[in-house]
Scaffold this motif. Structure first.
Motif, PDB file in Angstrom:
ATOM      1  N   ARG A   5       0.951  -1.310   0.029  1.00  0.00           N
ATOM      2  CA  ARG A   5       0.046  -0.172   0.231  1.00  0.00           C
ATOM      3  C   ARG A   5       0.935   1.287   0.009  1.00  0.00           C
ATOM      4  N   SER A  33       3.465   4.111  -1.770  1.00  0.00           N
ATOM      5  CA  SER A  33       3.572   4.555  -2.848  1.00  0.00           C
ATOM      6  C   SER A  33       4.619   4.067  -3.653  1.00  0.00           C
ATOM      7  N   ASP A  59       1.252  -1.613 -10.383  1.00  0.00           N
ATOM      8  CA  ASP A  59       1.620  -0.175  -9.648  1.00  0.00           C
ATOM      9  C   ASP A  59       2.742   0.270 -10.204  1.00  0.00           C
ATOM     10  N   LEU A 116      -1.836   5.633  -4.484  1.00  0.00           N
ATOM     11  CA  LEU A 116      -1.428   5.453  -3.210  1.00  0.00           C
ATOM     12  C   LEU A 116      -0.656   6.690  -2.844  1.00  0.00           C
TER      13      LEU A 116
END
Length: 244
Positions: A17, A19, A127, A220
Motif C-alpha cells: 500500500r 506509494s 503499480d 497510493l
C-alpha cells in the motif's frame, strides 16, 4: 515458478500500500550507492540493507527472496570469473589483482541486484507501470512492458500445462526422453508465444488502437515519514562508505 512467486510476494507484501514513487526512490538510491561506493563497505551495507528491509518491514518470504536471487547470482559468478582471467603468451592465467577485482565486481552486482529485488518483491507491475509514466518514461517503453507482463502469465500457464502432459506420458522418465521433451516444450512455447503476439497485434489494430492501453491506476499516497527515513538511511550508507 520464480516469476510467479515474486509477483505473489509483491501483492502480499506489507509495503503493497506504499506509494510506488517512494519505493522507487529508496531502491533507486540503493542501486546508486551500490554502483558509486566502494565494494567495502558500501556494497556490503547496501546489500544488507536491502535484505533486512525485504525480510523485515516488507515481510517478503525468505524462501522467495532467496530463490529470486539465485539466477542473478549465477550470472554474477560467471562475470566475476571471466573478469579475472588474462590471456598472454603463456596462455590463460589469473590477473595480478584477481581476488580484489572479482570481489569488487561481485559486491557491486550483488548489492544492486538485492536493491532491485527489494523493489520487485514489494511493488506489483500494475503499480510500477503508472509510476513510470509519471516519471516521464517513454510511452512506447511502458506499453511494451505492460503487454509483455500480461503475456508472460499466459505463456507460463502454457508451459505448465504442456510439461504436466509430457510428465503424464513419461516424457521425463529417462535423461534421453527428458532432453527430447525439453526441446519439444521449448518449441511449443515459442510457437505459441509468436501466435499469441500476432493475434494480440491484429486484435489491437482491428480496434483502431493508436494511443496505448488506458487504465485507471490506483492512487497510493506518498509517506513523508517513509521518504525521510529513506533519505536518512541512504545518507548514512554514503557517509559510512566514504569514511571507510
Amino acid at each position: 515458478m520464480t516469476g510467479l512467486a515474486v509477483d505473489d510476494a509483491a501483492w502480499a507484501s506489507a509495503w503493497r500500500r506504499r506509494s510506488p514513487a517512494d519505493k522507487l526512490l529508496l531502491c533507486g538510491g540503493l542501486v546508486g550507492c551500490a554502483l558509486a561506493l566502494p565494494a567495502w563497505p558500501g556494497s556490503v551495507l547496501v546489500g544488507l540493507t536491502a535484505v533486512v528491509l525485504a525480510l523485515g518491514p516488507a515481510r517478503v518470504p525468505a524462501r522467495t527472496f532467496g530463490r529470486a536471487v539465485r539466477w542473478p547470482l549465477a550470472f554474477i559468478a560467471v562475470g566475476a570469473l571471466t573478469s579475472v582471467v588474462t590471456v598472454g603468451t603463456g596462455g590463460l592465467g589469473w590477473a595480478p589483482d584477481a581476488a580484489a577485482r572479482a570481489g569488487s565486481l561481485a559486491g557491486h552486482a550483488l548489492a544492486g541486484s538485492a536493491a532491485v529485488l527489494l523493489l520487485a518483491t514489494t511493488t506489483p507491475m500494475s503499480d510500477l507501470l503508472p509510476a513510470l509514466r509519471g516519471l516521464r518514461v517513454p510511452a512506447a517503453v511502458v506499453e511494451v512492458a505492460a503487454v509483455t507482463y500480461r503475456l508472460l502469465f499466459v505463456l507460463l500457464a502454457s508451459l505448465r500445462t504442456i510439461r504436466e502432459a509430457q510428465t503424464a506420458r513419461m516424457g521425463y522418465s529417462t535423461p534421453a526422453r527428458g532432453w527430447r521433451s525439453s526441446g519439444a516444450l521449448a518449441a511449443a512455447v515459442l510457437t505459441r508465444s509468436w501466435d499469441r503476439a500476432r493475434r494480440m497485434q491484429e486484435g489491437l489494430a482491428g480496434r483502431g488502437m493508436e494511443s496505448g492501453l488506458r487504465v485507471l491506476p490506483e492512487v497510493l499516497p506518498s509517506s513523508p515519514a517513509f521518504l525521510t527515513a529513506s533519505a536518512t538511511g541512504l545518507a548514512a550508507i554514503v557517509a559510512a562508505g566514504l569514511a571507510a
